[in-house]
Design a protein around this motif. Structure first.
Motif, PDB file in Angstrom:
ATOM      1  N   CYS A 117      31.199 -14.222  37.475  1.00 54.79           N
ATOM      2  CA  CYS A 117      30.482 -15.209  36.657  1.00 54.79           C
ATOM      3  C   CYS A 117      30.010 -14.653  35.320  1.00 54.79           C
ATOM      4  N   ARG A 118      30.107 -13.353  35.106  1.00 54.67           N
ATOM      5  CA  ARG A 118      29.734 -12.788  33.810  1.00 54.67           C
ATOM      6  C   ARG A 118      30.652 -13.269  32.693  1.00 54.67           C
ATOM      7  N   PHE A 119      31.780 -13.882  33.071  1.00 57.94           N
ATOM      8  CA  PHE A 119      32.715 -14.385  32.073  1.00 57.94           C
ATOM      9  C   PHE A 119      32.602 -15.902  31.896  1.00 57.94           C
ATOM     10  N   VAL A 120      31.640 -16.523  32.583  1.00 55.60           N
ATOM     11  CA  VAL A 120      31.497 -17.979  32.550  1.00 55.60           C
ATOM     12  C   VAL A 120      30.224 -18.356  31.793  1.00 55.60           C
ATOM     13  N   PRO A 121      30.328 -19.177  30.748  1.00 53.53           N
ATOM     14  CA  PRO A 121      29.145 -19.565  29.963  1.00 53.53           C
ATOM     15  C   PRO A 121      28.043 -20.143  30.841  1.00 53.53           C
ATOM     16  N   ILE A 122      26.799 -19.835  30.490  1.00 53.10           N
ATOM     17  CA  ILE A 122      25.590 -20.303  31.177  1.00 53.10           C
ATOM     18  C   ILE A 122      25.482 -19.727  32.585  1.00 53.10           C
ATOM     19  N   VAL A 123      26.560 -19.890  33.378  1.00 52.27           N
ATOM     20  CA  VAL A 123      26.535 -19.392  34.752  1.00 52.27           C
ATOM     21  C   VAL A 123      26.341 -17.884  34.781  1.00 52.27           C
ATOM     22  N   ARG A 124      26.870 -17.184  33.742  1.00 49.54           N
ATOM     23  CA  ARG A 124      26.753 -15.722  33.736  1.00 49.54           C
ATOM     24  C   ARG A 124      25.300 -15.266  33.729  1.00 49.54           C
ATOM     25  N   SER A 125      24.401 -16.119  33.242  1.00 49.79           N
ATOM     26  CA  SER A 125      22.979 -15.795  33.289  1.00 49.79           C
ATOM     27  C   SER A 125      22.358 -16.265  34.595  1.00 49.79           C
ATOM     28  N   LEU A 126      22.630 -17.515  34.957  1.00 52.86           N
ATOM     29  CA  LEU A 126      21.965 -18.124  36.109  1.00 52.86           C
ATOM     30  C   LEU A 126      22.345 -17.491  37.441  1.00 52.86           C
ATOM     31  N   THR A 145      26.935  -6.313  37.369  1.00 51.67           N
ATOM     32  CA  THR A 145      26.464  -6.839  36.085  1.00 51.67           C
ATOM     33  C   THR A 145      26.925  -5.949  34.941  1.00 51.67           C
ATOM     34  N   LEU A 146      26.812  -4.650  35.131  1.00 57.11           N
ATOM     35  CA  LEU A 146      27.227  -3.692  34.110  1.00 57.11           C
ATOM     36  C   LEU A 146      28.716  -3.810  33.817  1.00 57.11           C
ATOM     37  N   LEU A 147      29.521  -3.874  34.866  1.00 58.91           N
ATOM     38  CA  LEU A 147      30.976  -3.941  34.683  1.00 58.91           C
ATOM     39  C   LEU A 147      31.391  -5.246  34.004  1.00 58.91           C
ATOM     40  N   GLY A 148      30.922  -6.373  34.538  1.00 55.70           N
ATOM     41  CA  GLY A 148      31.294  -7.668  33.964  1.00 55.70           C
ATOM     42  C   GLY A 148      30.828  -7.821  32.531  1.00 55.70           C
ATOM     43  N   SER A 149      29.587  -7.413  32.275  1.00 53.52           N
ATOM     44  CA  SER A 149      29.032  -7.532  30.923  1.00 53.52           C
ATOM     45  C   SER A 149      29.754  -6.611  29.953  1.00 53.52           C
ATOM     46  N   ALA A 150      30.079  -5.403  30.404  1.00 55.03           N
ATOM     47  CA  ALA A 150      30.759  -4.438  29.528  1.00 55.03           C
ATOM     48  C   ALA A 150      32.126  -4.969  29.097  1.00 55.03           C
ATOM     49  N   ASN A 153      31.510  -7.956  26.653  1.00 49.06           N
ATOM     50  CA  ASN A 153      31.001  -7.460  25.372  1.00 49.06           C
ATOM     51  C   ASN A 153      32.072  -6.695  24.601  1.00 49.06           C
ATOM     52  N   THR A 154      32.857  -5.903  25.312  1.00 47.32           N
ATOM     53  CA  THR A 154      33.909  -5.121  24.655  1.00 47.32           C
ATOM     54  C   THR A 154      34.941  -6.023  23.988  1.00 47.32           C
ATOM     55  N   VAL A 155      35.359  -7.059  24.698  1.00 45.90           N
ATOM     56  CA  VAL A 155      36.373  -7.971  24.153  1.00 45.90           C
ATOM     57  C   VAL A 155      35.874  -8.642  22.880  1.00 45.90           C
ATOM     58  N   LEU A 156      34.683  -9.252  22.931  1.00 45.92           N
ATOM     59  CA  LEU A 156      34.206 -10.013  21.773  1.00 45.92           C
ATOM     60  C   LEU A 156      33.785  -9.108  20.617  1.00 45.92           C
ATOM     61  N   CYS A 157      33.169  -7.975  20.912  1.00 46.45           N
ATOM     62  CA  CYS A 157      32.790  -7.053  19.842  1.00 46.45           C
ATOM     63  C   CYS A 157      34.031  -6.476  19.167  1.00 46.45           C
ATOM     64  N   SER A 158      35.024  -6.143  19.960  1.00 42.39           N
ATOM     65  CA  SER A 158      36.253  -5.570  19.409  1.00 42.39           C
ATOM     66  C   SER A 158      36.997  -6.579  18.547  1.00 42.39           C
ATOM     67  N   SER A 178      34.473 -21.574  25.441  1.00 42.59           N
ATOM     68  CA  SER A 178      33.255 -21.738  26.224  1.00 42.59           C
ATOM     69  C   SER A 178      32.901 -23.203  26.411  1.00 42.59           C
ATOM     70  N   ASP A 179      33.115 -23.998  25.354  1.00 38.74           N
ATOM     71  CA  ASP A 179      32.827 -25.429  25.451  1.00 38.74           C
ATOM     72  C   ASP A 179      33.701 -26.100  26.503  1.00 38.74           C
ATOM     73  N   ILE A 180      34.975 -25.719  26.537  1.00 44.28           N
ATOM     74  CA  ILE A 180      35.877 -26.294  27.542  1.00 44.28           C
ATOM     75  C   ILE A 180      35.385 -25.961  28.943  1.00 44.28           C
ATOM     76  N   VAL A 181      35.003 -24.687  29.134  1.00 44.82           N
ATOM     77  CA  VAL A 181      34.498 -24.266  30.439  1.00 44.82           C
ATOM     78  C   VAL A 181      33.224 -25.038  30.791  1.00 44.82           C
ATOM     79  N   LYS A 182      32.347 -25.228  29.808  1.00 38.64           N
ATOM     80  CA  LYS A 182      31.112 -25.979  30.050  1.00 38.64           C
ATOM     81  C   LYS A 182      31.417 -27.409  30.486  1.00 38.64           C
ATOM     82  N   TYR A 183      32.391 -28.046  29.820  1.00 42.57           N
ATOM     83  CA  TYR A 183      32.738 -29.422  30.172  1.00 42.57           C
ATOM     84  C   TYR A 183      33.290 -29.501  31.594  1.00 42.57           C
TER      85      TYR A 183
END
Length: 209
Positions: A117-126, A145-150, A153-158, A178-183
């Motif tokens: 769920c670290r790759f899913v908008p909103i759900v990654r927090s909840l 959490t560390l693995l999924g977040s890393a 973060n690596t993909v988007l920062c890179s 993310s919007d598509i996933v949210k819908y």
């Protein structure tokens, strides 16, 4: 909001990236899809380096996740079961056993969802809240959490660093996905709500009539 983030990161560097992602984990409407590519971009215009930005973002992710994990820990199984056994909740079709079954399922098979769920908008927090309620092993929770977040973060920062001044394009594309996933999540929630009303609430209303 974009200008605010830009100025904050420009002034405070790694601390700003970590702080913004920390807040994003607690308050999901703040978009990591904007913060992370922007952080990557700053590695092309300042003395910030990509590994440092990724590390700062990941620390922020883990710390923010533990805040919600702590909320779930405080709620705990017994308190939630008592709450869902109250009359208003029972009228809505809930039962204390529903919570017990959900937590038991999470214990047996759901812990990997903390990673996925670290790759899913909103759900990654909840997802951190049910992990806390289920008293998931804190070391395992931190690891997932560390693995999924890393990875996220690596993909988007890179991508932000690679795009340079065009980092906003990366942000827009990430937000579009993310919007598509949210819908999809909203649509599924609506379907679940309809089924729940049909199977739980309507029968309860008929019994009370």
């Amino acid at each position: 909001m974009e200008e605010l983030f830009f100025n904050f990161i420009n002034q405070f560097g790694y601390f700003a990236v970590g702080a913004l992602i920390f807040i994003e984990n607690i308050f999901p409407p703040i978009p990591s899809e904007l913060i992370l590519p922007l952080g990557g971009f700053f590695t092309t215009t300042t003395n910030m380096v990509l590994p440092g930005v990724i590390a700062a973002a990941t620390v922020g992710s883990v710390l923010g996740a533990y805040i919600l994990y702590g909320i779930g820990w405080v709620l705990n199984r017994d308190r939630l079961m008592r709450f869902f056994e109250t009359k208003p909740m029972r009228l809505l079709g809930f039962k204390g056993d529903d919570i017990a079954k959900a937590i038991d399922w999470f214990d047996r098979r759901g812990q990997i969802s903390v990673l996925i769920c670290r790759f899913v908008p909103i759900v990654r927090s909840l997802i951190s809240i049910p992990a806390g309620v289920a008293r998931m092993n804190m070391v395992k929770f931190a690891g997932y959490t560390l693995l999924g977040s890393a990875v996220w973060n690596t993909v988007l920062c890179s991508l932000g660093a690679a795009a340079g001044s065009a980092w906003e394009t990366v942000s827009e594309q990430a937000e579009w996905v993310s919007d598509i996933v949210k819908y999809v999540i909203i649509a599924l929630a609506v379907v679940v709500a309809i089924v729940w009303i049909w199977k739980r609430i309507i029968p309860n209303l008929k019994k009370g009539a």
